[in-house]
Design a protein around this motif. Structure first.
Motif, PDB file in Angstrom:
ATOM      1  N   ARG A  43       7.231  19.862 -28.490  1.00  0.00           N
ATOM      2  CA  ARG A  43       8.595  19.422 -29.274  1.00  0.00           C
ATOM      3  C   ARG A  43       8.230  18.509 -30.490  1.00  0.00           C
ATOM      4  NH1 ARG A  43      12.695  16.706 -25.675  1.00  0.00           N
ATOM      5  NH2 ARG A  43      13.664  16.578 -27.602  1.00  0.00           N
ATOM      6  N   ILE A  44       7.157  17.653 -30.185  1.00  0.00           N
ATOM      7  CA  ILE A  44       6.816  17.007 -31.631  1.00  0.00           C
ATOM      8  C   ILE A  44       6.032  17.636 -32.612  1.00  0.00           C
ATOM      9  CG2 ILE A  44       5.327  14.928 -32.341  1.00  0.00           C
ATOM     10  CD1 ILE A  44       5.798  13.551 -29.412  1.00  0.00           C
ATOM     11  N   ILE A  45       5.328  18.622 -32.071  1.00  0.00           N
ATOM     12  CA  ILE A  45       4.424  19.444 -32.784  1.00  0.00           C
ATOM     13  C   ILE A  45       5.377  20.421 -33.615  1.00  0.00           C
ATOM     14  CG2 ILE A  45       2.707  21.384 -33.022  1.00  0.00           C
ATOM     15  CD1 ILE A  45       1.337  19.964 -30.719  1.00  0.00           C
ATOM     16  N   ASP A  79      -4.208  24.994 -42.254  1.00  0.00           N
ATOM     17  CA  ASP A  79      -4.470  24.830 -40.808  1.00  0.00           C
ATOM     18  C   ASP A  79      -5.203  23.834 -40.550  1.00  0.00           C
ATOM     19  OD1 ASP A  79      -3.569  27.876 -40.951  1.00  0.00           O
ATOM     20  OD2 ASP A  79      -5.551  28.421 -41.362  1.00  0.00           O
ATOM     21  N   ILE A  80      -5.973  23.263 -41.310  1.00  0.00           N
ATOM     22  CA  ILE A  80      -6.769  21.872 -40.933  1.00  0.00           C
ATOM     23  C   ILE A  80      -5.956  20.873 -40.980  1.00  0.00           C
ATOM     24  CG2 ILE A  80      -8.476  20.402 -41.810  1.00  0.00           C
ATOM     25  CD1 ILE A  80     -10.225  23.089 -43.154  1.00  0.00           C
ATOM     26  N   GLU A  81      -4.969  20.842 -42.004  1.00  0.00           N
ATOM     27  CA  GLU A  81      -4.007  19.547 -42.005  1.00  0.00           C
ATOM     28  C   GLU A  81      -3.038  19.676 -40.491  1.00  0.00           C
ATOM     29  OE1 GLU A  81      -1.588  19.935 -45.811  1.00  0.00           O
ATOM     30  OE2 GLU A  81      -3.703  19.615 -46.737  1.00  0.00           O
ATOM     31  N   LYS A 102       7.361  22.669 -38.464  1.00  0.00           N
ATOM     32  CA  LYS A 102       8.592  23.154 -39.181  1.00  0.00           C
ATOM     33  C   LYS A 102       8.979  22.477 -40.736  1.00  0.00           C
ATOM     34  CE  LYS A 102      13.712  23.631 -39.129  1.00  0.00           C
ATOM     35  NZ  LYS A 102      14.993  23.496 -38.223  1.00  0.00           N
ATOM     36  N   LYS A 103       8.422  21.049 -40.667  1.00  0.00           N
ATOM     37  CA  LYS A 103       8.357  20.401 -41.829  1.00  0.00           C
ATOM     38  C   LYS A 103       7.366  20.980 -42.766  1.00  0.00           C
ATOM     39  CE  LYS A 103       9.166  16.220 -42.464  1.00  0.00           C
ATOM     40  NZ  LYS A 103      10.199  15.188 -42.860  1.00  0.00           N
ATOM     41  N   MET A 104       6.116  21.473 -42.321  1.00  0.00           N
ATOM     42  CA  MET A 104       4.871  22.056 -42.941  1.00  0.00           C
ATOM     43  C   MET A 104       5.125  23.485 -43.297  1.00  0.00           C
ATOM     44  SD  MET A 104       1.926  20.167 -41.017  1.00  0.00           S
ATOM     45  CE  MET A 104       0.594  20.947 -42.102  1.00  0.00           C
ATOM     46  N   ASN A 105       6.170  24.006 -42.607  1.00  0.00           N
ATOM     47  CA  ASN A 105       6.498  25.466 -42.686  1.00  0.00           C
ATOM     48  C   ASN A 105       5.244  26.065 -42.263  1.00  0.00           C
ATOM     49  OD1 ASN A 105       7.848  27.867 -42.943  1.00  0.00           O
ATOM     50  ND2 ASN A 105       7.204  28.124 -45.074  1.00  0.00           N
ATOM     51  N   HIS A 106       4.575  25.805 -41.305  1.00  0.00           N
ATOM     52  CA  HIS A 106       3.215  26.527 -40.641  1.00  0.00           C
ATOM     53  C   HIS A 106       3.198  26.126 -39.258  1.00  0.00           C
ATOM     54  CE1 HIS A 106      -0.516  28.080 -41.347  1.00  0.00           C
ATOM     55  NE2 HIS A 106      -1.405  27.056 -40.770  1.00  0.00           N
ATOM     56  N   ILE A 124      -4.422  27.766 -34.531  1.00  0.00           N
ATOM     57  CA  ILE A 124      -4.002  27.772 -35.687  1.00  0.00           C
ATOM     58  C   ILE A 124      -4.834  28.995 -36.721  1.00  0.00           C
ATOM     59  CG2 ILE A 124      -3.348  26.308 -37.561  1.00  0.00           C
ATOM     60  CD1 ILE A 124      -3.511  23.965 -35.608  1.00  0.00           C
ATOM     61  N   SER A 125      -3.935  29.666 -37.394  1.00  0.00           N
ATOM     62  CA  SER A 125      -4.683  30.151 -38.450  1.00  0.00           C
ATOM     63  C   SER A 125      -3.742  30.635 -39.473  1.00  0.00           C
ATOM     64  CB  SER A 125      -5.486  31.533 -38.088  1.00  0.00           C
ATOM     65  OG  SER A 125      -4.429  32.553 -37.431  1.00  0.00           O
ATOM     66  N   THR A 126      -4.012  31.037 -40.663  1.00  0.00           N
ATOM     67  CA  THR A 126      -3.456  31.825 -41.608  1.00  0.00           C
ATOM     68  C   THR A 126      -3.443  33.172 -41.631  1.00  0.00           C
ATOM     69  OG1 THR A 126      -3.376  29.590 -42.879  1.00  0.00           O
ATOM     70  CG2 THR A 126      -2.391  31.587 -44.225  1.00  0.00           C
ATOM     71  N   GLU A 127      -2.595  33.806 -40.790  1.00  0.00           N
ATOM     72  CA  GLU A 127      -2.842  35.219 -40.776  1.00  0.00           C
ATOM     73  C   GLU A 127      -2.743  36.047 -41.992  1.00  0.00           C
ATOM     74  OE1 GLU A 127      -2.853  36.922 -37.694  1.00  0.00           O
ATOM     75  OE2 GLU A 127      -2.892  35.085 -36.697  1.00  0.00           O
ATOM     76  N   SER A 128      -1.769  35.655 -43.112  1.00  0.00           N
ATOM     77  CA  SER A 128      -1.746  36.319 -44.129  1.00  0.00           C
ATOM     78  C   SER A 128      -3.184  36.244 -44.901  1.00  0.00           C
ATOM     79  CB  SER A 128      -0.464  36.082 -45.070  1.00  0.00           C
ATOM     80  OG  SER A 128      -0.654  34.495 -45.391  1.00  0.00           O
ATOM     81  N   LYS A 129      -4.031  35.338 -44.760  1.00  0.00           N
ATOM     82  CA  LYS A 129      -5.080  35.294 -45.519  1.00  0.00           C
ATOM     83  C   LYS A 129      -6.580  35.393 -44.732  1.00  0.00           C
ATOM     84  CE  LYS A 129      -3.454  32.465 -48.982  1.00  0.00           C
ATOM     85  NZ  LYS A 129      -3.205  32.913 -50.091  1.00  0.00           N
ATOM     86  N   ASN A 130      -6.217  35.775 -43.434  1.00  0.00           N
ATOM     87  CA  ASN A 130      -7.087  36.262 -42.451  1.00  0.00           C
ATOM     88  C   ASN A 130      -8.480  35.123 -42.459  1.00  0.00           C
ATOM     89  OD1 ASN A 130      -8.052  37.829 -40.538  1.00  0.00           O
ATOM     90  ND2 ASN A 130      -9.285  39.033 -41.814  1.00  0.00           N
ATOM     91  N   LYS A 131      -7.987  34.147 -42.543  1.00  0.00           N
ATOM     92  CA  LYS A 131      -9.093  32.958 -42.727  1.00  0.00           C
ATOM     93  C   LYS A 131      -8.430  31.562 -42.463  1.00  0.00           C
ATOM     94  CE  LYS A 131      -9.059  31.951 -47.349  1.00  0.00           C
ATOM     95  NZ  LYS A 131      -9.971  31.871 -48.789  1.00  0.00           N
ATOM     96  N   ILE A 132      -9.134  30.468 -42.248  1.00  0.00           N
ATOM     97  CA  ILE A 132      -8.838  29.299 -41.950  1.00  0.00           C
ATOM     98  C   ILE A 132      -8.507  28.466 -43.195  1.00  0.00           C
ATOM     99  CG2 ILE A 132      -9.324  26.812 -41.094  1.00  0.00           C
ATOM    100  CD1 ILE A 132      -8.895  29.018 -38.713  1.00  0.00           C
ATOM    101  N   THR A 133      -7.253  28.096 -43.632  1.00  0.00           N
ATOM    102  CA  THR A 133      -6.989  27.468 -44.978  1.00  0.00           C
ATOM    103  C   THR A 133      -6.693  25.894 -44.589  1.00  0.00           C
ATOM    104  OG1 THR A 133      -4.584  27.669 -44.366  1.00  0.00           O
ATOM    105  CG2 THR A 133      -5.638  29.491 -45.559  1.00  0.00           C
ATOM    106  N   ARG A 134      -6.820  25.211 -45.734  1.00  0.00           N
ATOM    107  CA  ARG A 134      -6.408  23.772 -45.823  1.00  0.00           C
ATOM    108  C   ARG A 134      -5.033  23.340 -45.077  1.00  0.00           C
ATOM    109  NH1 ARG A 134      -8.809  19.491 -45.048  1.00  0.00           N
ATOM    110  NH2 ARG A 134      -7.417  17.954 -45.364  1.00  0.00           N
TER     111      ARG A 134
END
Length: 92
Positions: free
Chosen positions: A32-34, A70-72, A39-43, A58-68
């Motif tokens: 629930r905390i996550i 995801d790391i945040e 939601k605030k990060m929209n990720h 965690i990944s960014t499906e639209s980029k098909n790679k790990i993004t900043r």
């Protein structure tokens, strides 16, 4: 291969980590905390919960790679896990 984020593994182009809790309630509160911060990060992570275990991918499906982003998110989840008591106010 060195991890991009402390305690996370790179699996199938996704960051992965599992978390173990004392019981279902603790695991669900953690989720629930996550959810609040995701939601605030929209990720939003992909997660699996069974009883006291939470697995997160965690990944960014639209980029098909790990993004900043995801790391945040992974770093924020680490902070939530390490400082659970400080985050309980978000559940009220």
């Amino acid at each position: 291969m060195q991890s991009l984020v402390k305690n996370w593994q790179l699996t199938n182009q996704k960051l992965y980590r599992d978390f173990i809790f004392s019981n279902f309630d603790e695991a669900f509160d953690f989720m629930r905390i996550i959810a609040y911060f995701s939601k605030k990060m929209n990720h939003h992570p992909l997660w699996i919960n069974y009883y006291n275990k939470v697995e997160i991918y965690i990944s960014t499906e639209s980029k098909n790679k790990i993004t900043r982003q995801d790391i945040e998110l992974a770093e924020k989840i680490n902070d939530i896990f390490e400082n659970k008591k400080d985050y309980l106010t978000f559940l009220v």
